[in-house]
Design an enzyme around this catalytic site. Structure first.
Site, PDB file in Angstrom:
ATOM      1  N   HIS A  73      -1.167   0.528  -9.913  1.00 15.86           N
ATOM      2  CA  HIS A  73      -1.917  -0.330  -8.963  1.00 15.86           C
ATOM      3  C   HIS A  73      -2.611  -1.464  -9.728  1.00 15.86           C
ATOM      4  O   HIS A  73      -3.832  -1.625  -9.653  1.00 15.86           O
ATOM      5  CB  HIS A  73      -2.924   0.506  -8.154  1.00 15.86           C
ATOM      6  CG  HIS A  73      -3.371  -0.188  -6.904  1.00 15.86           C
ATOM      7  ND1 HIS A  73      -3.684   0.462  -5.739  1.00 15.86           N
ATOM      8  CD2 HIS A  73      -3.565  -1.511  -6.617  1.00 15.86           C
ATOM      9  CE1 HIS A  73      -4.046  -0.401  -4.801  1.00 15.86           C
ATOM     10  NE2 HIS A  73      -3.978  -1.625  -5.321  1.00 15.86           N
ATOM     11  N   ARG A 118       0.850  -1.197   0.000  1.00 16.36           N
ATOM     12  CA  ARG A 118       0.000   0.000   0.000  1.00 16.36           C
ATOM     13  C   ARG A 118       0.884   1.245   0.000  1.00 16.36           C
ATOM     14  O   ARG A 118       1.966   1.243   0.615  1.00 16.36           O
ATOM     15  CB  ARG A 118      -0.865   0.043   1.259  1.00 16.36           C
ATOM     16  CG  ARG A 118      -2.123  -0.792   1.182  1.00 16.36           C
ATOM     17  CD  ARG A 118      -3.149  -0.206   0.203  1.00 16.36           C
ATOM     18  NE  ARG A 118      -4.369  -0.987   0.175  1.00 16.36           N
ATOM     19  CZ  ARG A 118      -4.624  -1.997  -0.665  1.00 16.36           C
ATOM     20  NH1 ARG A 118      -3.729  -2.360  -1.559  1.00 16.36           N
ATOM     21  NH2 ARG A 118      -5.775  -2.626  -0.628  1.00 16.36           N
TER      22      ARG A 118
HETATM   23  P1  NDP Z   1      -2.564 -11.561   4.370  1.00 17.57           P
HETATM   24  O1  NDP Z   1      -3.376 -11.009   5.477  1.00 17.57           O
HETATM   25  O2  NDP Z   1      -2.866 -12.942   3.888  1.00 17.57           O
HETATM   26  O3  NDP Z   1      -1.025 -11.547   4.790  1.00 17.57           O
HETATM   27  C1  NDP Z   1      -0.431 -10.473   5.444  1.00 17.57           C
HETATM   28  C2  NDP Z   1       0.987 -10.862   5.833  1.00 17.57           C
HETATM   29  O4  NDP Z   1       1.627  -9.700   6.376  1.00 17.57           O
HETATM   30  C3  NDP Z   1       1.027 -11.941   6.924  1.00 17.57           C
HETATM   31  O5  NDP Z   1       2.096 -12.815   6.698  1.00 17.57           O
HETATM   32  C4  NDP Z   1       1.261 -11.125   8.188  1.00 17.57           C
HETATM   33  O6  NDP Z   1       1.917 -11.823   9.237  1.00 17.57           O
HETATM   34  C5  NDP Z   1       2.177 -10.032   7.650  1.00 17.57           C
HETATM   35  N1  NDP Z   1       2.163  -8.868   8.539  1.00 17.57           N
HETATM   36  C6  NDP Z   1       1.109  -8.110   8.941  1.00 17.57           C
HETATM   37  N2  NDP Z   1       1.502  -7.151   9.804  1.00 17.57           N
HETATM   38  C7  NDP Z   1       2.831  -7.318   9.975  1.00 17.57           C
HETATM   39  C8  NDP Z   1       3.807  -6.668  10.761  1.00 17.57           C
HETATM   40  N3  NDP Z   1       3.497  -5.646  11.566  1.00 17.57           N
HETATM   41  N4  NDP Z   1       5.077  -7.122  10.697  1.00 17.57           N
HETATM   42  C9  NDP Z   1       5.404  -8.176   9.905  1.00 17.57           C
HETATM   43  N5  NDP Z   1       4.530  -8.832   9.133  1.00 17.57           N
HETATM   44  C10 NDP Z   1       3.256  -8.423   9.172  1.00 17.57           C
HETATM   45  O7  NDP Z   1      -2.646 -10.516   3.182  1.00 17.57           O
HETATM   46  P2  NDP Z   1      -2.500 -10.779   1.606  1.00 17.57           P
HETATM   47  O8  NDP Z   1      -1.258 -11.543   1.361  1.00 17.57           O
HETATM   48  O9  NDP Z   1      -3.773 -11.311   1.055  1.00 17.57           O
HETATM   49  O10 NDP Z   1      -2.370  -9.275   1.064  1.00 17.57           O
HETATM   50  C11 NDP Z   1      -1.302  -8.446   1.502  1.00 17.57           C
HETATM   51  C12 NDP Z   1      -1.493  -7.028   1.009  1.00 17.57           C
HETATM   52  O11 NDP Z   1      -1.228  -6.929  -0.375  1.00 17.57           O
HETATM   53  C13 NDP Z   1      -2.908  -6.432   1.125  1.00 17.57           C
HETATM   54  O12 NDP Z   1      -3.215  -6.056   2.441  1.00 17.57           O
HETATM   55  C14 NDP Z   1      -2.809  -5.255   0.185  1.00 17.57           C
HETATM   56  O13 NDP Z   1      -2.304  -4.141   0.895  1.00 17.57           O
HETATM   57  C15 NDP Z   1      -1.789  -5.709  -0.860  1.00 17.57           C
HETATM   58  N6  NDP Z   1      -2.418  -5.958  -2.167  1.00 17.57           N
HETATM   59  C16 NDP Z   1      -1.998  -5.221  -3.242  1.00 17.57           C
HETATM   60  C17 NDP Z   1      -2.506  -5.442  -4.488  1.00 17.57           C
HETATM   61  C18 NDP Z   1      -1.988  -4.707  -5.669  1.00 17.57           C
HETATM   62  O14 NDP Z   1      -2.519  -4.869  -6.779  1.00 17.57           O
HETATM   63  N7  NDP Z   1      -0.941  -3.910  -5.525  1.00 17.57           N
HETATM   64  C19 NDP Z   1      -3.544  -6.455  -4.725  1.00 17.57           C
HETATM   65  C20 NDP Z   1      -3.917  -7.168  -3.534  1.00 17.57           C
HETATM   66  C21 NDP Z   1      -3.365  -6.917  -2.315  1.00 17.57           C
HETATM   67  P3  NDP Z   1       1.292 -13.144   9.901  1.00 17.57           P
HETATM   68  O15 NDP Z   1       1.582 -14.229   8.912  1.00 17.57           O
HETATM   69  O16 NDP Z   1       2.048 -13.305  11.151  1.00 17.57           O
HETATM   70  O17 NDP Z   1      -0.175 -12.880  10.081  1.00 17.57           O
HETATM   71  C1  OXD Z   2      -6.430  -5.169  -3.022  1.00 16.85           C
HETATM   72  C2  OXD Z   2      -5.904  -4.278  -4.065  1.00 16.85           C
HETATM   73  O1  OXD Z   2      -6.239  -4.925  -1.831  1.00 16.85           O
HETATM   74  O2  OXD Z   2      -6.305  -4.412  -5.237  1.00 16.85           O
HETATM   75  O3  OXD Z   2      -7.040  -6.198  -3.413  1.00 16.85           O
HETATM   76  O4  OXD Z   2      -5.058  -3.447  -3.762  1.00 16.85           O
END
Ligand code: NDP
Ligand code: OXD
Length: 306
Positions: free
Chosen positions: A269, A221
């Site tokens: 994005h 993000r």
């Molecule tokens: P998940 O919730 O499945 O995974 C999040 C991961 O981040 C987990 O491994 C979590 O740790 C880790 N995490 C969260 N907080 C922290 C922290 N403070 N320190 C270290 N690690 C942390 O999310 P997704 O994989 O589904 O998606 C991730 C992000 O990708 C979304 O939130 C979004 O912002 C972004 N995204 C971007 C897109 C784009 O087109 N650019 C499209 C879709 C998503 P733990 O395993 O311990 O829970």
């Molecule tokens: C999502 C994105 O969070 O598209 O799915 O960024």
């Protein structure tokens, strides 16, 4: 009772929800009708305060994997279940994006593009097992990207909030693991959710902890990144290059220095665009579970913020 849809691309979502739930009444925001009719809401960037208007709302579905666009609402009803998007089509798209840009930085393709026309210099090639890639966020998307990179032979590590064990990946977690993770990471991929703990995480201290010449691929993000710190790290040469898909202001303003920086690549994005039809299939299953009094998968942990 009705399902509310709020999206700049509402037509796509109407078609998708109707496909899976043909008998359901749909309302398209802002034509909500009687607020008491709304049982579920499928949303992208709801207006602050809007979700508090529906007295019979049972759950909200995020059209994105990230839920910062919902949790930012200070009036979000406490205890309202939030189901986020987890979908194999989205995961596959993100793996493709990460793979493309890791290979780009690993094989120096930006340097060859900049050398055209006329420069026939081949630069040294590092084998994948000697290339250390690190993925911040080992969830649905980051975990899938890290597994794919490891299968291709990259020396792959990941960093998460809680402890994880994934075969073939060196896993680090929490504050104690962060410095070790960064010190060994030559190509850094950010796939974290936006939470109070991760806002501004990509800053000068983090860049300084990476080895000289590292590259950044940022598809989490926009507010994860301190933009001035990235520009400074690129300009001193400590970072070699950056690929950025997300920004605090989207679309990225035309005069923004990232557009013209020779070592920054901007994508709009699009790292992975959700496909409404397959996303709505998961939401439809969750509606059945919720109506049967059961908990669906992919519920957001509101205390953790993702
Ligand atoms: P998940 O919730 O499945 O995974 C999040 C991961 O981040 C987990 O491994 C979590 O740790 C880790 N995490 C969260 N907080 C922290 C922290 N403070 N320190 C270290 N690690 C942390 O999310 P997704 O994989 O589904 O998606 C991730 C992000 O990708 C979304 O939130 C979004 O912002 C972004 N995204 C971007 C897109 C784009 O087109 N650019 C499209 C879709 C998503 P733990 O395993 O311990 O829970
Ligand atoms: C999502 C994105 O969070 O598209 O799915 O960024």
């Amino acid at each position: 009772m009705a399902i509310l849809i709020k999206s700049p691309r509402a037509e796509r979502w109407i078609d998708a929800v109707r496909h899976h739930r043909p008998d359901e009444e749909l309302r398209i925001w802002p034509q909500v009708g009687d607020a008491a009719d709304i049982e579920f809401a499928v949303v992208w960037q709801p207006e602050p305060g809007d979700l508090a208007r529906y007295p019979n709302l049972r759950a909200v579905f995020s059209m994105g994997a990230g839920v910062d666009h919902i949790l930012a609402d200070p009036h979000l009803p406490a205890g309202l279940p939030i189901v986020r998007l987890v979908d194999s089509t989205m995961t596959r798209g993100m793996v493709e994006y990460v793979l493309h840009w890791v290979l780009h930085h690993h094989r120096d393709f930006g340097r060859y593009a900049a050398a055209q026309p006329g420069d026939w210099t081949a630069h040294p090639q590092i084998p994948a097992p000697q290339r250390r890639v690190g993925v911040m966020g080992l969830g649905e998307l980051g975990g899938a990207a890290a597994r794919t990179l490891a299968r291709l032979g990259f020396d792959t590590a990941g960093w998460s909030r809680t402890e994880r064990q994934i075969e073939g990946i060196t896993c680090f977690h929490g504050e104690p693991g962060r410095a070790h993770f960064l010190a060994r990471t030559e190509i850094l991929v950010c796939l974290l959710p936006l939470t109070p703990a991760t806002e501004n995480i990509l800053d000068s201290a983090l860049f300084a902890a990476l080895p000289p010449g590292a590259a950044l691929i940022h598809c989490g993000r926009g507010p994860h990144l301190v933009e001035a710190d990235l520009l400074a790290a690129l300009d001193t040469g400590h970072l070699a290059a950056a690929t950025l898909d997300v920004f605090p202001t989207e679309p990225l303003p035309p005069a923004h220095p990232f557009w013209t920086h020779p070592r920054v690549t901007v994508t709009p994005h699009m790292a992975s665009l959700g496909v409404a039809r397959s996303a709505a299939a998961g939401f439809s299953e969750a509606i059945d579970l919720l109506r049967a009094g059961k908990l669906p998968g992919n519920l957001v942990d509101r205390a953790a913020g993702y």
